[in-house]
Design an enzyme around this catalytic site. Structure first.
Site, short mmCIF file in Angstrom:
data_model
loop_
_atom_site.label_atom_id
_atom_site.label_comp_id
_atom_site.label_asym_id
_atom_site.label_seq_id
_atom_site.Cartn_x
_atom_site.Cartn_y
_atom_site.Cartn_z
N TYR A 138 0.98 -1.22 0.03
CA TYR A 138 -0.10 0.01 0.10
C TYR A 138 0.78 1.29 -0.08
O TYR A 138 0.49 2.15 -0.35
CB TYR A 138 -0.93 0.13 1.28
CG TYR A 138 -2.11 -0.56 1.08
CD1 TYR A 138 -2.29 -2.01 0.58
CD2 TYR A 138 -3.33 0.06 1.39
CE1 TYR A 138 -3.54 -2.43 0.49
CE2 TYR A 138 -4.63 -0.44 1.31
CZ TYR A 138 -4.84 -1.81 0.90
OH TYR A 138 -6.14 -2.44 0.55
N LYS A 188 2.95 -15.13 2.54
CA LYS A 188 3.10 -16.06 1.27
C LYS A 188 4.72 -16.39 0.97
O LYS A 188 5.38 -15.57 -0.01
CB LYS A 188 2.71 -15.15 0.13
CG LYS A 188 2.62 -15.90 -1.38
CD LYS A 188 1.55 -16.91 -1.60
CE LYS A 188 1.51 -17.63 -2.61
NZ LYS A 188 0.76 -18.74 -2.82
N ASP A 220 -3.23 -18.00 0.53
CA ASP A 220 -4.09 -18.73 -0.47
C ASP A 220 -4.81 -19.89 0.28
O ASP A 220 -6.16 -20.22 0.51
CB ASP A 220 -3.67 -19.37 -1.69
CG ASP A 220 -2.30 -20.17 -1.36
OD1 ASP A 220 -1.73 -20.23 -0.35
OD2 ASP A 220 -1.95 -20.81 -2.38
N ASP A 244 -6.41 -6.85 4.18
CA ASP A 244 -7.57 -6.17 3.41
C ASP A 244 -8.59 -7.20 2.93
O ASP A 244 -9.69 -7.21 3.13
CB ASP A 244 -7.02 -5.07 2.35
CG ASP A 244 -8.32 -4.46 1.46
OD1 ASP A 244 -9.12 -4.01 2.29
OD2 ASP A 244 -8.10 -4.37 0.49
N ASP A 248 -12.44 -8.90 4.48
CA ASP A 248 -13.80 -8.64 3.81
C ASP A 248 -14.33 -10.20 3.81
O ASP A 248 -15.40 -10.32 3.81
CB ASP A 248 -13.56 -8.26 2.40
CG ASP A 248 -13.72 -6.87 2.28
OD1 ASP A 248 -13.77 -5.85 3.32
OD2 ASP A 248 -14.36 -6.42 1.30
#
Ligand code: IPM
Ligand code: MG
Length: 353
Positions: A138, A188, A220, A244, A248
């Site tokens: 970001y 990751k 994942d 983020d 959600d």
């Protein structure tokens, strides 16, 4: 208790209005609450040309806590990137050093059937996502769109310093120690060096917390496990972008993104409190939005910044009671159930309080 109120765009002003009514009740009952109002996001761009004006920054810096609605809307989509409403949100997080984003995903038993997952999979769900909020891809430099070898290339930089990883790891271990003492760090590392460092540093920090069971999971797999068996998680800690996305996803386990509050804290527990949903321009000004995530954000504010556990529980219990009474906004109503508007939901919470 100085609170800067930044309603923002879309449904922001409607949901904030209900949260402010809750604060007014607490004030009338003796809490020394002082509210000041400012602009952020698209409405700030309209008024000043900037999504996070200097004046708002002054207000937010001087306050003990910030209560924020939501930012953004389709009318701002054509603006240059620096002026986009989302930039206002990213700027206030960065400038106030709000690196620790707590996003609880908790299922109210009354809403178990509003989840798109089977009742047994989500009943009793109670997860805390700790998302790093001021670093990662970001904010990493360099970033941009260039021309290389005659064609455009887009690039961003995923970057974490060990100090940034260490401080969010401490927040997460401490959160876990107040809950079920299980922490899952998501990365990751099989592909990205940045997240290899993440895993190494979180593992180092774990030595300070021998009572916490630390596990690691690739992002994942974590996305898959969240819908396969979400109750395996207690606290999840992860970087800005993975957080983020996973937050959600976790929100939908609970039936509606309209229920989930969040806290974004600096090193001294100064905080910004906001619902995790967005500005929902499609339902703005229609008295349809669910104000509960914002009202529950006020509860988090009282708990984390002001140490007013009783007042926090008073709000949370009022919300539980309203749900138990079968009062629902449209997003959390089951098929065939009647629903109420934003303001009426505020009425119901106030009368429960
Ligand atoms: C969130 C939002 C923001 C983010 C956007 C609006 C910049 O999606 O708070 O999760 O990506 O952090
Ligand atoms: Mg998001």
């Amino acid at each position: 208790m100085k609170i800067a109120v930044l309603a923002g765009d879309g449904i922001g002003p409607e949901i904030i209005a209900q949260a402010v009514r809750v604060l007014e009740v607490l004030k009338a009952d003796g809490l020394a609450i002082e509210l000041e109002y400012g602009l952020i996001g698209g409405c700030a761009v309209d008024a000043t040309g900037e999504p996070y004006p200097e004046e708002t920054h002054r207000l937010a810096s001087q306050a003990d806590a910030v209560l924020l609605g939501a930012v953004g809307g389709p009318q701002y989509d054509a603006l240059p990137r620096q002026q986009r409403p989302e930039r206002g949100l990213l700027a206030i997080r960065k400038k106030l050093n709000l690196f620790a984003n707590l996003r609880p995903a908790m299922l109210y038993p009354e809403l178990a059937n509003a989840s798109s997952l089977k009742y047994d999979v989500v009943a009793g769900l109670d997860i805390m996502i700790v998302r790093e909020l001021t670093g990662d891809i970001y904010f990493g430099e360099p970033r941009g769109i260039d021309v290389r070898d005659g064609q455009r290339v887009g690039f961003n930089t995923m970057l974490y310093s060990e100090a940034e990883i260490r401080r969010i790891a401490h927040v997460a271990f401490q959160a876990a120690s107040k809950r079920q003492s299980r922490l899952c760090s998501v990365d990751k590392m099989n592909v990205l060096e940045c997240t290899q460092l993440w895993r190494d540093v979180v593992t180092e920090v774990s030595k300070d917390y021998p009572q916490i069971a630390l596990s690691h999971m690739l992002v994942d797999n974590a996305a898959m496990q969240l819908v396969r068996n979400p109750k395996q998680f207690d606290v999840i800690v992860t970087g800005n972008m993975f957080g983020d996305i996973l937050s959600d996803e976790a929100s939908m386990l609970t039936g509606s993104i309209g229920m989930l509050p969040s806290a974004s804290l600096d090193e001294n527990n100064k905080g910004l409190y906001e619902p995790i949903h967005g500005s929902a321009p499609d339902i703005a000004d229609k008295d349809l939005a669910n104000p509960l995530a914002t009202i529950l954000s006020v509860a988090m504010m009282l708990r984390y910044t002001f140490n007013q556990e009783d007042a926090a529980q008073r709000i949370e219990n009022a919300v539980k009671q309203v749900l138990a009474q079968g009062i629902r906004t449209k997003d959390i109503a089951e098929p065939g159930m009647e629903s109420v508007g934003t303001h009426a939901m505020g009425d119901a919470v106030l009368s429960s309080m």
